[in-house]
Design a protein around this motif. Structure first.
Motif, PDB file in Angstrom:
ATOM      1  N   TYR A 222      28.256  11.700  -2.676  1.00  0.00           N
ATOM      2  CA  TYR A 222      27.190  10.832  -2.226  1.00  0.00           C
ATOM      3  C   TYR A 222      27.800   9.313  -3.082  1.00  0.00           C
ATOM      4  O   TYR A 222      28.095   9.298  -4.283  1.00  0.00           O
ATOM      5  CB  TYR A 222      25.875  10.960  -3.157  1.00  0.00           C
ATOM      6  CG  TYR A 222      24.817  10.056  -2.731  1.00  0.00           C
ATOM      7  CD1 TYR A 222      24.315   9.898  -1.483  1.00  0.00           C
ATOM      8  CD2 TYR A 222      24.532   9.262  -3.893  1.00  0.00           C
ATOM      9  CE1 TYR A 222      23.300   8.787  -1.177  1.00  0.00           C
ATOM     10  CE2 TYR A 222      23.375   8.221  -3.582  1.00  0.00           C
ATOM     11  CZ  TYR A 222      22.737   8.087  -2.155  1.00  0.00           C
ATOM     12  OH  TYR A 222      21.805   7.216  -2.224  1.00  0.00           O
ATOM     13  N   PRO A 223      28.116   8.474  -2.062  1.00  0.00           N
ATOM     14  CA  PRO A 223      28.819   7.603  -2.765  1.00  0.00           C
ATOM     15  C   PRO A 223      28.017   6.276  -3.114  1.00  0.00           C
ATOM     16  O   PRO A 223      28.666   5.012  -2.845  1.00  0.00           O
ATOM     17  CB  PRO A 223      29.716   6.999  -1.017  1.00  0.00           C
ATOM     18  CG  PRO A 223      28.595   7.567  -0.034  1.00  0.00           C
ATOM     19  CD  PRO A 223      27.940   8.548  -0.600  1.00  0.00           C
ATOM     20  N   ARG A 224      27.050   6.478  -3.780  1.00  0.00           N
ATOM     21  CA  ARG A 224      26.158   5.373  -3.995  1.00  0.00           C
ATOM     22  C   ARG A 224      25.722   5.701  -5.532  1.00  0.00           C
ATOM     23  O   ARG A 224      25.671   6.734  -5.990  1.00  0.00           O
ATOM     24  CB  ARG A 224      24.855   5.237  -3.083  1.00  0.00           C
ATOM     25  CG  ARG A 224      25.227   4.648  -1.532  1.00  0.00           C
ATOM     26  CD  ARG A 224      25.830   3.302  -1.736  1.00  0.00           C
ATOM     27  NE  ARG A 224      26.368   2.983  -0.481  1.00  0.00           N
ATOM     28  CZ  ARG A 224      26.885   1.675  -0.309  1.00  0.00           C
ATOM     29  NH1 ARG A 224      27.249   0.847  -1.125  1.00  0.00           N
ATOM     30  NH2 ARG A 224      27.102   1.242   1.058  1.00  0.00           N
ATOM     31  N   ARG A 225      25.233   4.689  -6.194  1.00  0.00           N
ATOM     32  CA  ARG A 225      24.499   4.987  -7.361  1.00  0.00           C
ATOM     33  C   ARG A 225      23.205   5.550  -7.191  1.00  0.00           C
ATOM     34  O   ARG A 225      22.492   5.375  -6.104  1.00  0.00           O
ATOM     35  CB  ARG A 225      24.611   3.459  -8.258  1.00  0.00           C
ATOM     36  CG  ARG A 225      25.677   2.873  -8.194  1.00  0.00           C
ATOM     37  CD  ARG A 225      25.708   1.566  -9.021  1.00  0.00           C
ATOM     38  NE  ARG A 225      26.678   0.910  -9.330  1.00  0.00           N
ATOM     39  CZ  ARG A 225      26.987   0.119 -10.121  1.00  0.00           C
ATOM     40  NH1 ARG A 225      26.332  -0.385 -11.221  1.00  0.00           N
ATOM     41  NH2 ARG A 225      28.274  -0.566 -10.153  1.00  0.00           N
ATOM     42  N   VAL A 226      22.401   6.128  -8.269  1.00  0.00           N
ATOM     43  CA  VAL A 226      21.289   6.690  -8.068  1.00  0.00           C
ATOM     44  C   VAL A 226      20.252   6.020  -9.367  1.00  0.00           C
ATOM     45  O   VAL A 226      20.923   5.600 -10.331  1.00  0.00           O
ATOM     46  CB  VAL A 226      21.225   8.257  -8.449  1.00  0.00           C
ATOM     47  CG1 VAL A 226      19.890   8.948  -8.613  1.00  0.00           C
ATOM     48  CG2 VAL A 226      22.202   8.883  -7.463  1.00  0.00           C
ATOM     49  N   ASN A 227      19.306   5.692  -8.967  1.00  0.00           N
ATOM     50  CA  ASN A 227      17.990   5.265  -9.986  1.00  0.00           C
ATOM     51  C   ASN A 227      17.498   6.255 -10.591  1.00  0.00           C
ATOM     52  O   ASN A 227      16.626   7.074 -10.262  1.00  0.00           O
ATOM     53  CB  ASN A 227      17.094   4.433  -9.044  1.00  0.00           C
ATOM     54  CG  ASN A 227      16.096   3.656 -10.176  1.00  0.00           C
ATOM     55  OD1 ASN A 227      15.758   4.044 -11.210  1.00  0.00           O
ATOM     56  ND2 ASN A 227      15.814   2.512  -9.747  1.00  0.00           N
ATOM     57  N   PHE A 228      17.994   6.685 -11.790  1.00  0.00           N
ATOM     58  CA  PHE A 228      17.514   7.877 -12.588  1.00  0.00           C
ATOM     59  C   PHE A 228      16.010   7.380 -13.422  1.00  0.00           C
ATOM     60  O   PHE A 228      15.431   8.436 -13.585  1.00  0.00           O
ATOM     61  CB  PHE A 228      18.676   8.431 -13.737  1.00  0.00           C
ATOM     62  CG  PHE A 228      19.689   8.945 -13.069  1.00  0.00           C
ATOM     63  CD1 PHE A 228      19.602   9.927 -12.402  1.00  0.00           C
ATOM     64  CD2 PHE A 228      20.939   8.274 -13.047  1.00  0.00           C
ATOM     65  CE1 PHE A 228      20.933  10.551 -11.630  1.00  0.00           C
ATOM     66  CE2 PHE A 228      22.208   8.585 -12.213  1.00  0.00           C
ATOM     67  CZ  PHE A 228      21.918   9.775 -11.693  1.00  0.00           C
ATOM     68  N   ALA A 229      15.817   6.242 -13.608  1.00  0.00           N
ATOM     69  CA  ALA A 229      14.577   5.927 -14.173  1.00  0.00           C
ATOM     70  C   ALA A 229      13.401   6.071 -13.337  1.00  0.00           C
ATOM     71  O   ALA A 229      12.359   6.817 -13.371  1.00  0.00           O
ATOM     72  CB  ALA A 229      14.725   4.293 -14.608  1.00  0.00           C
TER      73      ALA A 229
END
Length: 482
Positions: A222-229
């Protein structure tokens, strides 16, 4: 000590090592030499590979490999493990400091092992056993065989949700043929069919309906950042434990590129990782947990693992110490910057990328849309031209997980060699040249093949020569002369 001195010493050490090996098994010694030669002359764009330092590599081949050390620090099932305690404690301490984790378990042999340890840690910590409490059982690790049979039924009712394989998840996130898909009642979340991005509102609705015990974050392609919050908020709504597999992007977390909402260690109760890939260490795994899971995760051996590999824990300690240096933060920034350059270079030459770009270290190229190829054909044509990638599924892939319609590209390894934005733009140009000059071949029956291809005469050789120019300008382990 100067770099020249270190390179000279490394050359002496490796020559001596190869001579000793060659005296017993020359075929193996030659294979080791050839592997270095091959890595030096290949344009490595496999996102899950990197180059460990010479210090890390040397840390793996020593007398620690002779030790059995089941158990954990200060509580071994074998005597004489005081030196193993030292390196395991140092590796754990370095990991905790580097990632800001409450507790680190550094024994897992691989990322899959780390995920299995994590799943069983969460199960043993979370699953209630009311029918066993009357018997005085306090931990599932103390159960008799009859008690285990009772508990198996309760474990078998637990639910887990992770990213689907075609959206970029990993086999161990609940893929049915994998043990993770057999341990749990499993359901996957995917990505938006138009944008290819995670839709957190859709995820929230799925989690509310399915109510998993474990919500798994993280990805393989997956080539994107993830919002873990946000993922933690969603997990908390249904009382799920948030577990994040950061194996691919751990180096970007260690390098403080992913911070705040994007830092999984700050938000997940349990985080797993490999120690190679973007972290640039030895092949192995780790589990980072909040305090409440520490006692359970430390039972990973013998709960899931066999004897820990003390030589690999020593190498993990060395690599984690390297990642604590300020230079590693610059490396992480360069990895992401180079990925963006690679993505932009491909798109401006007409390529189609899943999600339309990247903001981590991965670029996922759809080779079907613009080039009319399968991933297997693209992978094979590129390696013929000296460019090493791996085929990878894309969302709703019409060619399935074997032939695929995509190739996955990653920038950690070449960034370690010193490649910058100019080099990566040129790499993008070479990739597009090869793919544009490749076409689908036909089978013996005259139908289009999913594996065979034809490439314009002379193209592969010309591109291969250009890749060698790039590699010669950015040598691997400069100064190491074998």
């Amino acid at each position: 000590m100067s770099d020249i001195d270190l390179n000279e010493q490394a050359t002496i050490a490796y020559r001596a090592m190869l001579n000793v090996i060659g005296a017993t098994e020359p075929t193996v010694a030659q294979a080791i030499r050839q592997e270095l030669a091959d890595q030096r002359t290949s344009l490595k764009l496999i996102a899950s590979e990197n180059y460990a330092s010479l210090a890390t590599l040397l840390s793996m081949g020593n007398w620690f490999s002779d030790k059995y050390a089941e158990g954990t620090i200060g509580h071994r099932f074998y005597a004489g493990c005081q030196n193993v305690d030292t390196v395991e404690a140092e590796a754990a301490r370095n990991a905790e400091e580097l990632f800001g984790a409450d507790h680190a378990y550094v024994q897992p042999h691989s990322g899959i092992d780390a995920n299995l340890v994590a799943y069983w840690t969460i199960l043993t910590h979370r699953v209630e056993t009311p029918d066993l409490e009357a018997k005085g059982v306090r931990s599932v690790n103390d159960l008799s065989e009859d008690d285990w049979e009772t508990l198996r039924h309760q474990f078998g009712d637990q639910r887990m949700m992770g990213m689907s394989l075609d959206a970029g998840g990993h086999l161990t996130h609940g893929f049915r043929p994998n043990i993770s898909g057999r341990m749990f009642h499993q359901h996957s979340y995917g990505t938006d069919p138009t944008t290819g991005l995670i839709d957190y509102d859709v995820m929230r609705a799925q989690v509310r309906e399915f109510k998993p015990l474990i919500l798994v974050g993280g990805y393989s392609a997956y080539p994107r950042r993830v919002n873990f919050a946000k993922m933690r908020e969603i997990a908390d709504e249904v009382g799920a434990t948030l577990m994040v597999d950061m194996a691919h992007f751990a180096g970007l977390v260690a390098g403080k590129l992913f911070t705040g909402d994007e830092d999984p260690v700050a938000h997940a109760q349990v985080v797993t990782t490999t120690t190679h890939k973007s972290l640039r260490g030895p092949r192995g795994g780790m589990v980072l947990v909040e305090h409440e899971f520490a006692d359970d995760v430390d039972r990973g051996c013998p709960m899931v693992l066999g004897g820990p590999l003390a030589n690999m824990m020593a190498a993990k300690a060395v690599a984690l110490a390297e990642a604590k240096q300020p230079s590693f933060r610059e490396y992480a920034r360069n990895v992401a910057g180079n990925a963006k350059t690679l993505a932009e270079g491909l798109m401006k030459r007409g390529a189609t990328l899943v999600t339309g770009g990247t903001d981590n270290h991965i670029v996922l190229l759809d080779v079907g849309s613009n080039f009319g190829l399968t991933g297997r054909q693209a992978e094979s044509a590129l390696i013929e031209a000296g460019i090493v990638t791996n085929r990878n599924s894309i969302p709703a892939d019409p060619n399935g997980s074997w032939y695929t319609s995509g190739i996955r590209l990653g920038t950690p390894a070449l960034t370690s060699r010193g490649f910058g934005t100019d080099e990566f733009d040129r790499v993008a140009s070479l990739i597009c040249e090869v793919l544009s000059g490749t076409s689908v071949a036909t089978t013996a029956k005259g139908t289009p093949s999913k594996a065979k291809y034809t490439i314009t005469d002379g193209l592969a050789a010309r591109v291969h020569a250009e890749t060698e120019e790039l590699l010669d300008a950015n040598p691997l382990y400069p100064g190491l002369d074998l």
